[in-house]
Design an enzyme around this catalytic site. Structure first.
Site, PDB file in Angstrom:
ATOM      1  N   THR A  58       0.052   1.072   6.523  1.00  0.00           N
ATOM      2  CA  THR A  58       0.330  -0.012   5.572  1.00  0.00           C
ATOM      3  C   THR A  58       0.695  -1.257   6.381  1.00  0.00           C
ATOM      4  OG1 THR A  58       1.930  -0.815   3.935  1.00  0.00           O
ATOM      5  CG2 THR A  58       2.685   0.939   5.364  1.00  0.00           C
ATOM      6  N   GLY A  80      -3.608  -5.828   6.450  1.00  0.00           N
ATOM      7  CA  GLY A  80      -4.871  -5.090   6.536  1.00  0.00           C
ATOM      8  C   GLY A  80      -5.793  -5.567   7.631  1.00  0.00           C
ATOM      9  N   THR A 115       0.810  -1.197   0.000  1.00  0.00           N
ATOM     10  CA  THR A 115       0.000   0.000   0.000  1.00  0.00           C
ATOM     11  C   THR A 115       0.862   1.272   0.000  1.00  0.00           C
ATOM     12  OG1 THR A 115      -1.562  -1.286   1.255  1.00  0.00           O
ATOM     13  CG2 THR A 115      -1.689   1.088   1.536  1.00  0.00           C
TER      14      THR A 115
END
Lengths: 307, 307
Positions: free
Chosen positions: B218, B221, B167
């Site tokens: 980041t 998740g 990310t």
């Protein structure tokens, strides 16, 4: 004090002719959740059962009876969270299933993910053998009437949102001290297709942590998200506030900072609970130590024996 | 100390042959964001520019270069948040657009909603005149190779997730003291169709509040969501922790409570900043007072004049 289950049927302005149905609905959901807890069942099973009953009740904005999006369709969001593991499952913008809250639990239990959306959620539902229902079976005459009314040239969208019967949810603590929450909704009347509100968003629509407590929220979704209302209330509880004071602090902050109204049901690990709201009304019910508690207007608190 | 922009290119294990490209990428994004801030531009414009550059760089897992889902397709999530209003915009599981972060901003600016998902997000993109790009244009040879490798019978999915380049995100404070964050991702390699991670979830993938600061996250998740990492770090800052200590506390809690690794970039309202991670590496860069700061491994901190 354990166990306890607390249920809400949505914050907002509930039309007079629907208020009795709404109160009866949350009371029956709280009774069902309590029956599970009293039988030694888990808080997760209790909130699932309570919220499934509210989804199946056409009187509430979740499952059958959900408000319609701008195209006249039902798209639903739901979340569950397990306070022992901090695991959660959610679905957003899901269609054609009767009980989004049960699909959210399957996401938690059967995948390595926390949220599935739209067509991906539907595919997962099919793979799990969740029966598909017709889109029409989720649409009530009342929700269709309100949708059509809101499209009329003289419609007052603010007024019609006010009339909504909101999101449903529940929090519970079981006899082992495990805590869970569940929240389910059809969202916002005449929302854009694909709009996702606060409900499936962890920390906004709900949060559960065995070490702190649990909260399920209802109200203006975008305002709830701005302040991550469920997590905010639990932070206040971590700072030593009571479950009631923390709930009031969170709601007052949402009102003053972003002009948002809403309501919550909350519990702490000892089984102390609160049902608080800044909206005109919120239908709520709680069941604990063989007593049913319920109310609709600010300050209302009726009790009834469950013996 | 104002203004400042801090950028990350993802936490995880970055293969050696890609680490130079990754560092060059975050440095160029931080420079571009800083150019906007130095010209009197807003923090929102700065984070948008920085993240758009990272989305366009095939080296990162966002926009072009996103990891592929189980079906070999790109589905992306993104969020922006404005610390002045607490308004946010997000998209989840969106396809066929080059810059999800710009669509997230349009959700914030042009709708009354905070998140649009899947086909609804695509419809909104079309209505806003956002150009559609071919699915293939977002898929790099490298991401296709990794997807194929992971489907092989002898694949080690844990190892291949470790190799992901995560990310991307940015936080900034502008010369007026306004704070913003932006985060964008292709998600998790070989994820289920419709999987939504932490990125578009307010309080998990990012949060910005002019009164407290901003964080972009980041890492894994589902772990980030369990602890609502961005909001958690800001709560620590509200309790008086420095931006660096609060970031470390949040990451340490995620590691101890849910065994999750990740990284963050954070700022406070005075322009103090941090880039911290519990993973092996995180490519990061910051630009402030004519100096570029950057690093990749724990403890690395290079500087370079921007004069």
């Amino acid at each position: 004090m354990l166990p306890v289950v607390v249920v809400h049927g949505g914050a907002g302005h509930i039309p007079k002719d629907r208020s009795e149905m709404s109160t009866a609905g949350v009371c029956s959901a709280a009774r069902a959740g309590y029956t599970i807890l009293r039988g030694g069942g888990s808080s997760m099973d209790a909130v699932l059962e309570a919220v499934s009953i509210l989804e199946n009740n056409p009187c509430f904005n979740a499952g059958c009876g959900s408000v319609l999006n701008i195209k006249g369709e039902v798209e639903m969001d739901a979340i569950v969270m397990d306070g022992l593991t901090l695991g959660s499952g959610a679905v957003s913008a899901v269609r054609n299933i009767a009980n989004p809250i049960q699909l959210a639990r399957l996401v938690m239990d059967k995948t390595s993910h926390s949220c599935l959306t739209a067509e991906g959620a539907s595919q997962f539902a099919r793979s799990m053998g969740v029966p598909e229902v017709s889109p029409e079976s989720l649409i009530t005459e009342y929700s269709h009437m309100r949708w059509a009314k809101n499209l009329a040239p003289d419609a007052n969208p603010v007024e019609s949102q006010m009339g909504k019967m909101g999101t449903v949810g529940a929090v519970a603590v079981d006899s082992e001290g495990n805590i869970a929450c569940a929240t389910s909704t059809g969202g916002m009347l005449n929302k854009m297709e694909g709009r996702v509100g606060d409900t499936p968003c962890i920390g906004s629509g709900g949060y559960a942590d065995n070490q702190v407590g649990a909260v399920s929220t209802t109200g203006h979704g975008e305002a709830i998200m701005k302040v991550t209302l469920a997590r905010l209330i639990l932070f206040h509880m971590e700072q030593g506030q009571s479950v009631e004071a923390a709930s009031d602090l969170g709601l007052a902050y949402m009102k003053s900072r972003v002009s948002g109204l809403g309501g919550v049901v909350s519990v702490d690990p000892q089984g102390r609970w609160a049902a608080r709201f800044s909206s005109l009304q919120m239908s709520w019910a709680a069941a604990q130590t063989e007593t049913l508690h319920y109310g609709l207007y600010v300050g209302e608190h009726f009790t009834q024996s469950l013996g």
